[in-house]
Scaffold this motif. Structure first.
Motif, PDB file in Angstrom:
ATOM      1  N   MET A 150     -57.034 -31.751  -5.395  1.00 49.75           N
ATOM      2  CA  MET A 150     -56.352 -32.302  -6.567  1.00 49.75           C
ATOM      3  C   MET A 150     -54.841 -32.072  -6.455  1.00 49.75           C
ATOM      4  N   ARG A 151     -54.059 -33.071  -6.847  1.00 50.63           N
ATOM      5  CA  ARG A 151     -52.603 -32.960  -6.801  1.00 50.63           C
ATOM      6  C   ARG A 151     -52.061 -32.684  -8.204  1.00 50.63           C
ATOM      7  N   LEU A 152     -51.184 -31.721  -8.316  1.00 48.32           N
ATOM      8  CA  LEU A 152     -50.563 -31.418  -9.596  1.00 48.32           C
ATOM      9  C   LEU A 152     -49.481 -32.452  -9.905  1.00 48.32           C
ATOM     10  N   PRO A 153     -49.315 -32.835 -11.158  1.00 44.43           N
ATOM     11  CA  PRO A 153     -48.271 -33.809 -11.509  1.00 44.43           C
ATOM     12  C   PRO A 153     -46.882 -33.203 -11.354  1.00 44.43           C
ATOM     13  N   ALA A 154     -45.910 -34.036 -11.063  1.00 42.16           N
ATOM     14  CA  ALA A 154     -44.544 -33.573 -10.830  1.00 42.16           C
ATOM     15  C   ALA A 154     -43.954 -32.893 -12.055  1.00 42.16           C
ATOM     16  N   GLU A 155     -44.400 -33.288 -13.247  1.00 42.45           N
ATOM     17  CA  GLU A 155     -43.852 -32.702 -14.472  1.00 42.45           C
ATOM     18  C   GLU A 155     -44.447 -31.348 -14.815  1.00 42.45           C
ATOM     19  N   LEU A 156     -45.434 -30.893 -14.033  1.00 41.39           N
ATOM     20  CA  LEU A 156     -46.012 -29.564 -14.268  1.00 41.39           C
ATOM     21  C   LEU A 156     -45.154 -28.534 -13.542  1.00 41.39           C
ATOM     22  N   THR A 157     -44.191 -27.986 -14.251  1.00 41.41           N
ATOM     23  CA  THR A 157     -43.279 -26.993 -13.685  1.00 41.41           C
ATOM     24  C   THR A 157     -43.427 -25.673 -14.435  1.00 41.41           C
ATOM     25  N   LEU A 158     -42.927 -24.612 -13.844  1.00 43.46           N
ATOM     26  CA  LEU A 158     -42.993 -23.290 -14.461  1.00 43.46           C
ATOM     27  C   LEU A 158     -41.677 -22.975 -15.163  1.00 43.46           C
ATOM     28  N   PRO A 159     -41.733 -22.389 -16.367  1.00 42.20           N
ATOM     29  CA  PRO A 159     -40.502 -21.943 -17.025  1.00 42.20           C
ATOM     30  C   PRO A 159     -39.774 -20.917 -16.159  1.00 42.20           C
ATOM     31  N   ASP A 160     -38.476 -20.942 -16.180  1.00 40.49           N
ATOM     32  CA  ASP A 160     -37.693 -20.025 -15.351  1.00 40.49           C
ATOM     33  C   ASP A 160     -38.041 -18.569 -15.607  1.00 40.49           C
ATOM     34  N   GLU A 161     -38.366 -18.232 -16.872  1.00 37.92           N
ATOM     35  CA  GLU A 161     -38.627 -16.832 -17.194  1.00 37.92           C
ATOM     36  C   GLU A 161     -39.939 -16.326 -16.591  1.00 37.92           C
ATOM     37  N   LEU A 162     -40.799 -17.233 -16.119  1.00 39.30           N
ATOM     38  CA  LEU A 162     -42.059 -16.807 -15.516  1.00 39.30           C
ATOM     39  C   LEU A 162     -41.939 -16.532 -14.023  1.00 39.30           C
ATOM     40  N   VAL A 163     -40.782 -16.880 -13.438  1.00 40.40           N
ATOM     41  CA  VAL A 163     -40.593 -16.668 -12.002  1.00 40.40           C
ATOM     42  C   VAL A 163     -39.502 -15.618 -11.805  1.00 40.40           C
ATOM     43  N   PRO A 164     -39.807 -14.501 -11.159  1.00 41.80           N
ATOM     44  CA  PRO A 164     -38.808 -13.440 -10.984  1.00 41.80           C
ATOM     45  C   PRO A 164     -37.678 -13.862 -10.057  1.00 41.80           C
ATOM     46  N   GLU A 165     -36.493 -13.313 -10.313  1.00 47.41           N
ATOM     47  CA  GLU A 165     -35.351 -13.625  -9.460  1.00 47.41           C
ATOM     48  C   GLU A 165     -35.556 -13.082  -8.052  1.00 47.41           C
ATOM     49  N   ARG A 166     -36.192 -11.914  -7.965  1.00 45.78           N
ATOM     50  CA  ARG A 166     -36.448 -11.305  -6.661  1.00 45.78           C
ATOM     51  C   ARG A 166     -37.949 -11.059  -6.527  1.00 45.78           C
ATOM     52  N   PRO A 167     -38.659 -11.893  -5.795  1.00 43.36           N
ATOM     53  CA  PRO A 167     -40.098 -11.699  -5.602  1.00 43.36           C
ATOM     54  C   PRO A 167     -40.392 -10.364  -4.915  1.00 43.36           C
ATOM     55  N   PRO A 168     -41.503  -9.726  -5.234  1.00 46.81           N
ATOM     56  CA  PRO A 168     -41.868  -8.463  -4.590  1.00 46.81           C
ATOM     57  C   PRO A 168     -42.025  -8.635  -3.084  1.00 46.81           C
ATOM     58  N   ASP A 169     -41.560  -7.677  -2.330  1.00 47.20           N
ATOM     59  CA  ASP A 169     -41.667  -7.714  -0.878  1.00 47.20           C
ATOM     60  C   ASP A 169     -42.073  -6.326  -0.389  1.00 47.20           C
ATOM     61  N   PRO A 170     -43.312  -6.165   0.072  1.00 49.61           N
ATOM     62  CA  PRO A 170     -44.339  -7.191   0.283  1.00 49.61           C
ATOM     63  C   PRO A 170     -44.977  -7.628  -1.037  1.00 49.61           C
ATOM     64  N   PRO A 171     -45.722  -8.733  -1.036  1.00 55.89           N
ATOM     65  CA  PRO A 171     -46.368  -9.207  -2.260  1.00 55.89           C
ATOM     66  C   PRO A 171     -47.337  -8.177  -2.831  1.00 55.89           C
ATOM     67  N   VAL A 172     -47.488  -8.203  -4.144  1.00 56.32           N
ATOM     68  CA  VAL A 172     -48.387  -7.290  -4.839  1.00 56.32           C
ATOM     69  C   VAL A 172     -49.835  -7.670  -4.541  1.00 56.32           C
ATOM     70  N   THR A 173     -50.686  -6.669  -4.369  1.00 54.68           N
ATOM     71  CA  THR A 173     -52.114  -6.923  -4.164  1.00 54.68           C
ATOM     72  C   THR A 173     -52.731  -7.415  -5.475  1.00 54.68           C
TER      73      THR A 173
END
Length: 269
Positions: free
Chosen positions: A1-24
């Motif tokens: 299934m393909r997600l529609p282009a208008e399905l975006t995430l609010p900026d506040e839900l995406v961290p400025e610095r992703p965890p490195d390494p990723p969280v389990t």
């Protein structure tokens, strides 16, 4: 299934610095609660309180993380064995048991619907009488196994159906390996919004919920959008519960493209 282009995430839900390494990812269970309505099967939705650490302000199904108290091998059980669930969700039997218990517990905590009965064939007709136990579960003062044992109740695993398995993208600081379950509300019971995690709760036709999203009346994360789209094709609850599904682990990616955060599903360009 393909997600529609208008399905975006609010900026506040995406961290400025992703965890490195990723969280389990932490194991979690989500329950899609259905009932038959005049226009077709309706789904129970909750708009999460803004400011919550995970998916604040978004509209979702009841659910949450597996608790260590969900791992109780002595719980009274009716329906498919933990081994059957393990095969469907691709995990070991202990984890499968905990996931089913978490699904039943979270459904009761967040909606007041109790998937249990006094025997292997019966279901509680009115769950409101267990209001004190519900609050004790939320406060982690009581385990689901303890509650069921105290009242001589049997967990009805046979009322649940496996639906899907979604993993939170690696950029998130809180990640969940979530198994989605499908069930119908037992006769005589009522779903409510008496939970501190929901600003509102309501029943909606899947197609109407998707229209609410398109008009900007609610926010949906990709797993919720996909699930609503799938359920919109079901004519009634009975047909939804009999759908045979292959459960594959879906691990989306998040990219910043065209000025917005977008979720890319496996196999999607």
């Amino acid at each position: 299934m393909r997600l529609p282009a208008e399905l975006t995430l609010p900026d506040e839900l995406v961290p400025e610095r992703p965890p490195d390494p990723p969280v389990t990812p932490r194991d979690a269970a989500t329950v899609i609660l259905l009932r038959d309505g005049p226009g077709g099967p309706e789904v129970f939705l909750q708009r999460r309180v803004r400011g919550m650490p995970f998916a604040g302000g978004m509209t979702a199904f009841p659910g949450g993380g597996v608790d260590e108290r969900d791992d109780d091998a002595d719980i009274a059980w009716a329906g498919p064995s933990p081994g059957w669930w393990a095969a469907r969700f691709g995990c070991d039997e202990q984890r499968a048991r905990s996931l089913v218990c978490a699904a039943v517990r979270e459904t009761f905590e967040e909606s007041g619907v109790l998937l249990a009965g006094e025997s292997h064939e019966s279901v509680v007709g009115e769950a409101a009488r267990y209001a004190e136990e519900r609050q004790a579960l939320v406060a982690k003062e009581l385990s689901l196994a303890g509650m069921l044992a105290e009242h001589g109740l049997v967990l009805r695993a046979d009322l649940l159906r496996p639906w899907s398995n979604w993993v939170t993208p690696a950029v998130e600081p809180r990640r969940y390996d979530t198994r989605f379950f499908l069930t119908s509300i037992p006769e005589g019971q009522r779903a409510d919004g008496l939970t501190g995690e929901a600003a509102e709760a309501y029943w909606r036709l899947p197609a109407e919920a998707l229209n609410d999203w398109r008009s900007g009346e609610c926010g949906l994360l990709p797993p919720t959008w996909v699930t609503l789209t799938e359920l919109a094709d079901c004519s009634d609850v009975a047909s939804a519960l009999t759908v045979e599904r292959e459960i594959d682990k879906v691990i989306p990616k998040v990219v910043h493209r065209d000025g917005a955060w977008r979720v890319i599903l496996p196999g999607q360009e």
